[in-house]
Design an enzyme around this catalytic site. Structure first.
Site, PDB file in Angstrom:
ATOM      1  N   HIS A  64      37.840  -7.429  52.443  1.00 23.37           N
ATOM      2  CA  HIS A  64      37.434  -6.861  51.155  1.00 23.37           C
ATOM      3  C   HIS A  64      36.169  -5.999  51.323  1.00 23.37           C
ATOM      4  O   HIS A  64      36.110  -4.864  50.836  1.00 23.37           O
ATOM      5  CB  HIS A  64      37.177  -8.005  50.159  1.00 23.37           C
ATOM      6  CG  HIS A  64      36.639  -7.560  48.831  1.00 23.37           C
ATOM      7  ND1 HIS A  64      37.391  -7.583  47.674  1.00 23.37           N
ATOM      8  CD2 HIS A  64      35.426  -7.069  48.463  1.00 23.37           C
ATOM      9  CE1 HIS A  64      36.662  -7.129  46.671  1.00 23.37           C
ATOM     10  NE2 HIS A  64      35.456  -6.808  47.116  1.00 23.37           N
ATOM     11  N   GLU A  65      35.169  -6.540  52.009  1.00 24.35           N
ATOM     12  CA  GLU A  65      33.905  -5.795  52.175  1.00 24.35           C
ATOM     13  C   GLU A  65      34.124  -4.573  53.066  1.00 24.35           C
ATOM     14  O   GLU A  65      33.557  -3.509  52.826  1.00 24.35           O
ATOM     15  CB  GLU A  65      32.805  -6.688  52.749  1.00 24.35           C
ATOM     16  CG  GLU A  65      32.435  -7.904  51.908  1.00 24.35           C
ATOM     17  CD  GLU A  65      32.127  -7.604  50.454  1.00 24.35           C
ATOM     18  OE1 GLU A  65      31.768  -6.457  50.128  1.00 24.35           O
ATOM     19  OE2 GLU A  65      32.283  -8.519  49.627  1.00 24.35           O
ATOM     20  N   CYS A  85      35.341  -9.106  42.512  1.00 21.03           N
ATOM     21  CA  CYS A  85      34.452  -8.124  43.140  1.00 21.03           C
ATOM     22  C   CYS A  85      33.297  -7.863  42.173  1.00 21.03           C
ATOM     23  O   CYS A  85      33.527  -7.739  40.971  1.00 21.03           O
ATOM     24  CB  CYS A  85      35.221  -6.823  43.385  1.00 21.03           C
ATOM     25  SG  CYS A  85      34.206  -5.492  44.065  1.00 21.03           S
ATOM     26  N   LEU A  86      32.085  -7.768  42.700  1.00 21.25           N
ATOM     27  CA  LEU A  86      30.922  -7.547  41.830  1.00 21.25           C
ATOM     28  C   LEU A  86      31.019  -6.199  41.097  1.00 21.25           C
ATOM     29  O   LEU A  86      30.418  -6.037  40.036  1.00 21.25           O
ATOM     30  CB  LEU A  86      29.621  -7.598  42.645  1.00 21.25           C
ATOM     31  CG  LEU A  86      29.297  -8.952  43.300  1.00 21.25           C
ATOM     32  CD1 LEU A  86      28.025  -8.854  44.134  1.00 21.25           C
ATOM     33  CD2 LEU A  86      29.166 -10.058  42.260  1.00 21.25           C
ATOM     34  N   GLN A 102      28.102  -0.502  46.939  1.00 21.90           N
ATOM     35  CA  GLN A 102      28.002  -1.189  45.642  1.00 21.90           C
ATOM     36  C   GLN A 102      26.600  -1.148  45.054  1.00 21.90           C
ATOM     37  O   GLN A 102      26.417  -1.469  43.880  1.00 21.90           O
ATOM     38  CB  GLN A 102      28.462  -2.641  45.773  1.00 21.90           C
ATOM     39  CG  GLN A 102      29.946  -2.759  46.065  1.00 21.90           C
ATOM     40  CD  GLN A 102      30.366  -4.196  46.122  1.00 21.90           C
ATOM     41  OE1 GLN A 102      30.211  -4.845  47.147  1.00 21.90           O
ATOM     42  NE2 GLN A 102      30.881  -4.720  45.021  1.00 21.90           N
ATOM     43  N   GLY A 141      29.661 -11.800  49.084  1.00 29.22           N
ATOM     44  CA  GLY A 141      29.417 -10.671  49.962  1.00 29.22           C
ATOM     45  C   GLY A 141      29.171  -9.448  49.107  1.00 29.22           C
ATOM     46  O   GLY A 141      29.474  -9.447  47.907  1.00 29.22           O
ATOM     47  N   HIS A 169      35.464  -1.766  51.102  1.00 27.80           N
ATOM     48  CA  HIS A 169      34.452  -1.035  50.322  1.00 27.80           C
ATOM     49  C   HIS A 169      33.907   0.157  51.097  1.00 27.80           C
ATOM     50  O   HIS A 169      33.684   1.229  50.540  1.00 27.80           O
ATOM     51  CB  HIS A 169      33.268  -1.948  49.995  1.00 27.80           C
ATOM     52  CG  HIS A 169      33.428  -2.690  48.707  1.00 27.80           C
ATOM     53  ND1 HIS A 169      33.527  -2.063  47.497  1.00 27.80           N
ATOM     54  CD2 HIS A 169      33.490  -4.023  48.436  1.00 27.80           C
ATOM     55  CE1 HIS A 169      33.651  -2.969  46.534  1.00 27.80           C
ATOM     56  NE2 HIS A 169      33.637  -4.164  47.080  1.00 27.80           N
TER      57      HIS A 169
HETATM   58 NI    NI Z   1      33.812  -6.035  46.207  1.00 25.46          NI
END
Ligand code: NI
Length: 176
Positions: A138-139, A96-97, A51, A46, A142
């Protein structure tokens, strides 16, 4: 329609307030496509708009994880709202990216229900369990500026900062 570089913590753009999406126009469709391209380029499950440096309230989730056929497009969640979470918790490592190669143990509810607008402009609800619940929460975090490092103490946070700064230096050296 492009892969955009993922913003890595402690970049302040990850903390900027997000803005609700009112109409699905070409620029929103372009944002969705950029999120899709960027998520697949990084093999993510995701990704959220902040991000890739865009403040509009959208995140996407990989179709299989969202309970769709593998061949479907990633599911878009605009203006998401967490409606409910279970008392039952889960505890596992989360990545996480925006924190490459960092994994942090995060306690989350086992199940979560989210309401959001999809790319067709319709409001929908989705309930996830286990990894999907973790991913939705999580998303959604963000879009409120909340990040993995907010789950750890100051010492660990400092360690993560050093590690990411070192990684950044190495990448820049390799690219020079
Ligand atoms: Ni993340």
């Amino acid at each position: 329609m492009a892969v955009r570089p993922v913003v890595v913590w402690p970049d302040e753009r990850l903390r900027q307030p997000s803005i609700a999406i009112t109409t699905i126009d070409d620029s929103v469709r372009a944002l969705y496509q950029d999120l899709v391209d960027s998520m697949y380029a990084e093999n993510g499950l995701g990704i959220a708009s902040l991000q890739i440096g865009d403040p509009r309230q959208m995140f996407i989730v990989e179709p299989k994880l969202a309970g769709r056929p593998d061949s479907d497009l990633p599911l878009a969640f605009m203006n998401p709202e967490i409606l409910w979470t279970s008392d039952e918790q889960q505890d596992s490592e989360e990545g996480c990216l925006s924190f490459p190669d960092i994994y942090i143990k995060v306690k989350r509810p086992m199940r979560a229900r989210v309401r959001a607008m999809g790319m067709d402009g319709q409001i929908f609800e989705l309930e996830g369990e286990g990894l999907l619940a973790r991913c939705l929460l999580h998303e959604n975090d963000h879009l409120t500026g909340k990040l993995l490092v907010d789950f750890v103490g100051p010492l660990k946070r400092q360690m993560i900062k050093k590690k990411l700064q070192k990684q950044k230096g190495e990448t820049e050296e390799a690219e020079a």
